[in-house]
Design an enzyme around this catalytic site. Sequence first.
Site, PDB file in Angstrom:
ATOM      1  CD  GLU A  78      -3.811   3.564  -5.482  1.00 53.53           C
ATOM      2  OE1 GLU A  78      -3.701   4.871  -5.638  1.00 53.53           O
ATOM      3  OE2 GLU A  78      -2.999   2.942  -4.491  1.00 53.53           O
ATOM      4  CB  SER A 100      -0.873   0.031   1.214  1.00 52.09           C
ATOM      5  OG  SER A 100      -0.424  -0.956   2.147  1.00 52.09           O
ATOM      6  CG  ASN A 135      -2.957   3.961   1.602  1.00 45.49           C
ATOM      7  OD1 ASN A 135      -3.885   4.014   2.001  1.00 45.49           O
ATOM      8  ND2 ASN A 135      -2.450   2.722   0.989  1.00 45.49           N
ATOM      9  CG  HIS A 143      -3.077  -0.731  -3.223  1.00 51.24           C
ATOM     10  ND1 HIS A 143      -3.140   0.833  -2.981  1.00 51.24           N
ATOM     11  CD2 HIS A 143      -3.078  -1.562  -1.884  1.00 51.24           C
ATOM     12  CE1 HIS A 143      -3.329   0.742  -1.582  1.00 51.24           C
ATOM     13  NE2 HIS A 143      -3.306  -0.324  -1.067  1.00 51.24           N
TER      14      HIS A 143
HETATM   15  N1  CAA Z   1     -15.937  -8.658   3.556  1.00 44.44           N
HETATM   16  C1  CAA Z   1     -16.536  -8.901   2.578  1.00 44.44           C
HETATM   17  N2  CAA Z   1     -17.420  -8.249   2.386  1.00 44.44           N
HETATM   18  C2  CAA Z   1     -18.116  -7.292   3.265  1.00 44.44           C
HETATM   19  C3  CAA Z   1     -17.230  -6.891   4.147  1.00 44.44           C
HETATM   20  C4  CAA Z   1     -16.094  -7.646   4.274  1.00 44.44           C
HETATM   21  N3  CAA Z   1     -15.299  -7.386   5.427  1.00 44.44           N
HETATM   22  N4  CAA Z   1     -18.011  -6.062   4.956  1.00 44.44           N
HETATM   23  C5  CAA Z   1     -18.814  -5.707   4.278  1.00 44.44           C
HETATM   24  N5  CAA Z   1     -19.254  -6.393   3.217  1.00 44.44           N
HETATM   25  C6  CAA Z   1     -20.097  -6.598   2.187  1.00 44.44           C
HETATM   26  C7  CAA Z   1     -21.422  -7.062   2.815  1.00 44.44           C
HETATM   27  O1  CAA Z   1     -21.652  -8.576   2.733  1.00 44.44           O
HETATM   28  C8  CAA Z   1     -22.316  -6.552   2.007  1.00 44.44           C
HETATM   29  O2  CAA Z   1     -22.642  -7.336   0.752  1.00 44.44           O
HETATM   30  P1  CAA Z   1     -23.972  -7.928   0.354  1.00 44.44           P
HETATM   31  O3  CAA Z   1     -24.872  -7.586   1.277  1.00 44.44           O
HETATM   32  O4  CAA Z   1     -24.136  -7.541  -1.238  1.00 44.44           O
HETATM   33  O5  CAA Z   1     -23.616  -9.491   0.378  1.00 44.44           O
HETATM   34  C9  CAA Z   1     -22.006  -5.257   1.482  1.00 44.44           C
HETATM   35  O6  CAA Z   1     -20.566  -5.289   1.657  1.00 44.44           O
HETATM   36  C10 CAA Z   1     -22.375  -3.884   2.160  1.00 44.44           C
HETATM   37  O7  CAA Z   1     -22.335  -4.197   3.572  1.00 44.44           O
HETATM   38  P2  CAA Z   1     -23.160  -3.656   4.605  1.00 44.44           P
HETATM   39  O8  CAA Z   1     -24.627  -3.567   4.111  1.00 44.44           O
HETATM   40  O9  CAA Z   1     -23.081  -4.680   5.956  1.00 44.44           O
HETATM   41  O10 CAA Z   1     -22.507  -2.420   5.068  1.00 44.44           O
HETATM   42  P3  CAA Z   1     -22.193  -1.037   4.470  1.00 44.44           P
HETATM   43  O11 CAA Z   1     -23.395  -0.670   3.450  1.00 44.44           O
HETATM   44  O12 CAA Z   1     -22.331  -0.239   5.534  1.00 44.44           O
HETATM   45  O13 CAA Z   1     -20.754  -1.358   3.566  1.00 44.44           O
HETATM   46  C11 CAA Z   1     -18.573  -1.324   3.626  1.00 44.44           C
HETATM   47  C12 CAA Z   1     -19.660  -1.645   4.404  1.00 44.44           C
HETATM   48  C13 CAA Z   1     -18.560  -1.661   2.122  1.00 44.44           C
HETATM   49  C14 CAA Z   1     -17.152  -1.725   4.463  1.00 44.44           C
HETATM   50  C15 CAA Z   1     -18.540   0.363   3.507  1.00 44.44           C
HETATM   51  O14 CAA Z   1     -18.870   0.905   4.928  1.00 44.44           O
HETATM   52  C16 CAA Z   1     -17.323   0.938   3.018  1.00 44.44           C
HETATM   53  O15 CAA Z   1     -17.353   1.188   1.646  1.00 44.44           O
HETATM   54  N6  CAA Z   1     -16.538   1.548   3.671  1.00 44.44           N
HETATM   55  C17 CAA Z   1     -15.385   1.983   3.338  1.00 44.44           C
HETATM   56  C18 CAA Z   1     -14.283   1.156   2.890  1.00 44.44           C
HETATM   57  C19 CAA Z   1     -12.846   1.572   2.563  1.00 44.44           C
HETATM   58  O16 CAA Z   1     -12.749   2.641   2.372  1.00 44.44           O
HETATM   59  N7  CAA Z   1     -12.134   0.684   2.065  1.00 44.44           N
HETATM   60  C20 CAA Z   1     -10.688   1.074   1.710  1.00 44.44           C
HETATM   61  C21 CAA Z   1      -9.801   0.933   2.995  1.00 44.44           C
HETATM   62  S1  CAA Z   1      -8.126   1.418   2.414  1.00 44.44           S
HETATM   63  C22 CAA Z   1      -7.519  -0.113   1.804  1.00 44.44           C
HETATM   64  O17 CAA Z   1      -8.223  -1.227   1.880  1.00 44.44           O
HETATM   65  C23 CAA Z   1      -6.304   0.165   1.372  1.00 44.44           C
HETATM   66  C24 CAA Z   1      -4.853   0.251   2.027  1.00 44.44           C
HETATM   67  O18 CAA Z   1      -3.850   0.489   1.415  1.00 44.44           O
HETATM   68  C25 CAA Z   1      -5.005   0.607   3.387  1.00 44.44           C
END
Ligand code: CAA
Length: 283
Positions: A152, A119, A190, A140
């Site tokens: 990415e 990342s 990031n 990424h």
């Molecule tokens: N693993 C797999 N699927 C997941 C999950 C997980 N940990 N968390 C949620 N989901 C799925 C759920 O199963 C659901 O799918 P379906 O109902 O269609 O099966 C869908 O995501 C939506 O989930 P929820 O309705 O429970 O919850 P939500 O609408 O609040 O969405 C979220 C959850 C998708 C995590 C949303 O909150 C979100 O987009 N958050 C931001 C995530 C983000 O920014 N990620 C990037 C992080 S940075 C990174 O990863 C890179 C790095 O280098 C650090």
Amino acid sequence: METKTVGIIGAGTMGHSIAQILVRSGYTVLLNDVSQQFLDSAVERIAKGLNRDVEKNRLTDEAREQALRRLTTTTRVSDLEAADFIIEAVTEKLEAKVGVFRAVEPYCGPGVIFASNTSSISITRLAATTQRPDRFIGLHFFNPVPVMKLVEVVPGLATSPQTVEAAERLATSAGKTPVRVNDAPGFVSNRLLMPMINEAAYCLMEGVADAKGVDDVMKLGMNHPMGPLELADLIGLDVCLDIMKVLYESFRDSKYRPCPLLEKTVNAGRLGRKTGQGFYGYR
Ligand code: CAA
């Protein structure tokens, strides 16, 4: 060359979920980690993820079974000799990543492409520690991998156009949208996300608001799906701190100084959801 078999090194949060989307998309996956127990738990999580797709009518029972049959786990890095594309998804430490590529390279043919899910670490620097800098690239993925569309794609200084094409093809065929980003500290994701999370930790440390207050501002005022502190807990506070250190050391600019509260929380072993405690408690 067409990619059919992908070797993934590291079966943690990112590695196992990259494996999940790839077997679901028709690739054969060899998932490697140091402990069989860790691999068994990864298979369980992948099966759970695919079951969820069946429940939601996004996948048939038969397709799930076929996907699981395309997954093999191994603790021996030599078994990855059958792969034509390797994705590294181990801990965000330069030495660990270099070690992994050094260990696997003797078993890989000259046409095999190496990708790192780093990342923030320089792709050019990682590539230079291998014998194939032209066939080395950053791929990424974002957490949760099955949900987030972005990958990415980060070419290093020596990465060939053929390698970029193969990496973009892999991402697209796994249902993701590749965005090409040059090799710079933190890439784009990031460089923007981590200073926001770090600043949220400063707000908490200075008592500007409590954790829920900070997160509510960003969710209700900016329509972010999660607040920065809950997102940090999802990503892992150790990962956030490691990335802030890379930004700070690379740019040598005090605006990237890791927040002392973030450091203290990591030192206390409170790494977020994965340990049951981060900025919030999860037990
Ligand atoms: N693993 C797999 N699927 C997941 C999950 C997980 N940990 N968390 C949620 N989901 C799925 C759920 O199963 C659901 O799918 P379906 O109902 O269609 O099966 C869908 O995501 C939506 O989930 P929820 O309705 O429970 O919850 P939500 O609408 O609040 O969405 C979220 C959850 C998708 C995590 C949303 O909150 C979100 O987009 N958050 C931001 C995530 C983000 O920014 N990620 C990037 C992080 S940075 C990174 O990863 C890179 C790095 O280098 C650090």
